[in-house]
Design an enzyme around this catalytic site. Structure first.
Site, mmCIF file in Angstrom:
data_model
loop_
_atom_site.group_PDB
_atom_site.id
_atom_site.type_symbol
_atom_site.label_atom_id
_atom_site.label_comp_id
_atom_site.label_asym_id
_atom_site.label_seq_id
_atom_site.Cartn_x
_atom_site.Cartn_y
_atom_site.Cartn_z
ATOM 1 N N HIS A 155 43.068 33.956 37.271
ATOM 2 C CA HIS A 155 42.285 35.007 37.935
ATOM 3 C C HIS A 155 41.185 35.466 36.969
ATOM 4 O O HIS A 155 41.466 35.693 35.790
ATOM 5 C CB HIS A 155 43.233 36.167 38.277
ATOM 6 N N SER A 210 43.162 36.079 33.476
ATOM 7 C CA SER A 210 44.616 36.169 33.409
ATOM 8 C C SER A 210 45.240 34.972 34.103
ATOM 9 O O SER A 210 44.757 34.536 35.142
ATOM 10 C CB SER A 210 45.113 37.420 34.156
ATOM 11 N N ASN A 229 48.523 30.728 38.730
ATOM 12 C CA ASN A 229 47.153 30.965 39.190
ATOM 13 C C ASN A 229 46.334 31.503 38.032
ATOM 14 O O ASN A 229 46.868 32.185 37.159
ATOM 15 C CB ASN A 229 47.149 32.002 40.325
ATOM 16 N N ASP A 273 47.499 38.145 43.494
ATOM 17 C CA ASP A 273 47.316 38.484 42.071
ATOM 18 C C ASP A 273 48.400 39.415 41.543
ATOM 19 O O ASP A 273 48.129 40.310 40.743
ATOM 20 C CB ASP A 273 45.950 39.156 41.839
HETATM 21 C C1 GRF Z 1 37.622 30.841 38.597
HETATM 22 O O1 GRF Z 1 36.836 31.916 38.147
HETATM 23 C C2 GRF Z 1 39.055 31.267 38.772
HETATM 24 O O2 GRF Z 1 39.454 32.274 37.887
HETATM 25 C C3 GRF Z 1 39.071 31.795 40.175
HETATM 26 O O3 GRF Z 1 38.182 30.966 40.892
HETATM 27 C C4 GRF Z 1 37.220 30.410 39.998
HETATM 28 C C5 GRF Z 1 37.309 28.936 40.177
HETATM 29 O O4 GRF Z 1 36.313 28.236 39.478
HETATM 30 N N1 GRF Z 1 40.403 31.853 40.705
HETATM 31 P P1 GRF Z 1 36.379 26.654 39.370
HETATM 32 O O5 GRF Z 1 36.460 26.113 40.808
HETATM 33 O O6 GRF Z 1 37.593 26.295 38.578
HETATM 34 O O7 GRF Z 1 35.097 26.252 38.708
#
Ligand code: GRF
Length: 203
Positions: free
Chosen positions: A114, A146, A112, A155
Site C-alpha cells: 500500500h 506498507s 499487499n 488495507d
Molecule cells: C503501487 O503504488 C502500490 O502500492 C499500489 O498500487 C501501485 C501499483 O503500482 N497498491 P505498480 O502497478 O506496481 O507499478
C-alpha cells in the site's frame, strides 16, 4: 518444512512496476524460496501483462467486465489460483477487493503493498493519488509504504513492514508517489523474502 519452492501468484491491474521488482528479485536470487507461477490481471490492457511475458511468466486476464456478477468473477479468480496450485498470493496494484471465500482459501497467505502509512492512510477509497493528496492536504511531514497481510477489510490486516519517506516542500501527489514507489520496489521483495523464510507449505 517442505523444500519445494513456494508457488506464488501476483495479482495486478496496472503498470506492474512492483511485479517487475519481484520478478527481478527472483532472477537475482534474492527470493530463493519463491517461484512466480502466475500473474493474474483484472485488466486486459495492464502493462503488467507485458512484463510477465518478458520474464516468461504465465499470465491470465480475469476481468470483472466478462462476468454477469461479482461472485462469478471472484470464483473464476479463485479457480485460476487453484489451477496454478498457488501457495502464496501477492497483490501488486490489484484494484479489486477479494471475496471472503478467496481470503479464507489462503489464510495469512495474501500480502499487499500500500502506498501510504497504515492505518491512518488506508481504507476504502484510499488508493493511488488519493492517498498522496490526502497526505499532502493533512500537512504530514512523512508518508511511506506498507506491506500487510490481507483480511476482509481494505488495507486492514496486520502490517508486516513499512518504509517511511519524507514529504518535501513543493511535493505534489505525483512527486510523492514516485518517491514512495522507489521504496516500494525495495520493500516488497524484502518482505516477501522474510515472509517466505517462515512460511510452511505442504510437500
Ligand atoms: C503501487 O503504488 C502500490 O502500492 C499500489 O498500487 C501501485 C501499483 O503500482 N497498491 P505498480 O502497478 O506496481 O507499478
Amino acid at each position: 518444512m517442505s523444500d519445494r519452492k513456494i508457488r506464488t501468484a501476483i495479482l495486478v491491474s496496472g503498470g506492474g512496476s512492483n511485479l517487475e521488482a519481484i520478478l527481478q528479485a527472483v532472477e537475482d536470487g534474492r527470493l530463493p524460496r519463491i517461484e512466480v507461477v502466475l500473474v493474474l490481471s483484472s485488466r486486459r490492457d495492464a502493462y503488467a501483462l507485458t512484463r510477465a511475458k518478458n520474464h516468461n511468466v504465465a499470465s491470465v486476464v480475469v476481468s470483472p467486465k466478462d462476468f454477469a456478477n461479482d461472485e462469478l468473477f471472484q470464483d473464476t479468480v479463485l479457480k485460476e489460483l487453484q489451477l496454478a496450485r498457488v501457495d502464496l498470493v501477492c497483490l501488486a496494484g490489484y484494484l479489486r477487493k477479494l471475496s471472503p471465500r478467496l481470503i479464507h482459501a489462503y489464510p495469512k497467505r495474501i500480502l499487499n503493498i500500500h502506498p501510504g502509512l497504515l492505518p491512518t492512510y488506508g481504507g476504502a477509497g484510499m488508493y493511488g493519488h488519493h492517498v498522496h493528496s490526502t497526505v499532502l492536504a493533512a500537512g504530514e511531514k512523512e508518508s511511506g509504504c506498507s506491506v500487510h497481510l490481507v483480511d476482509e477489510e481494505f488495507d486492514h490486516g496486520p502490517v508486516l513492514a513499512e518504509k517511511r519517506v519524507a514529504v518535501l516542500p513543493g511535493d505534489t501527489a505525483e512527486s510523492l508517489a514516485a518517491r514512495i514507489l522507489e521504496q516500494e520496489h525495495k520493500l516488497y521483495p524484502e518482505v516477501i523474502h522474510q515472509f517466505s523464510e517462515t512460511l510452511e507449505i505442504e510437500k
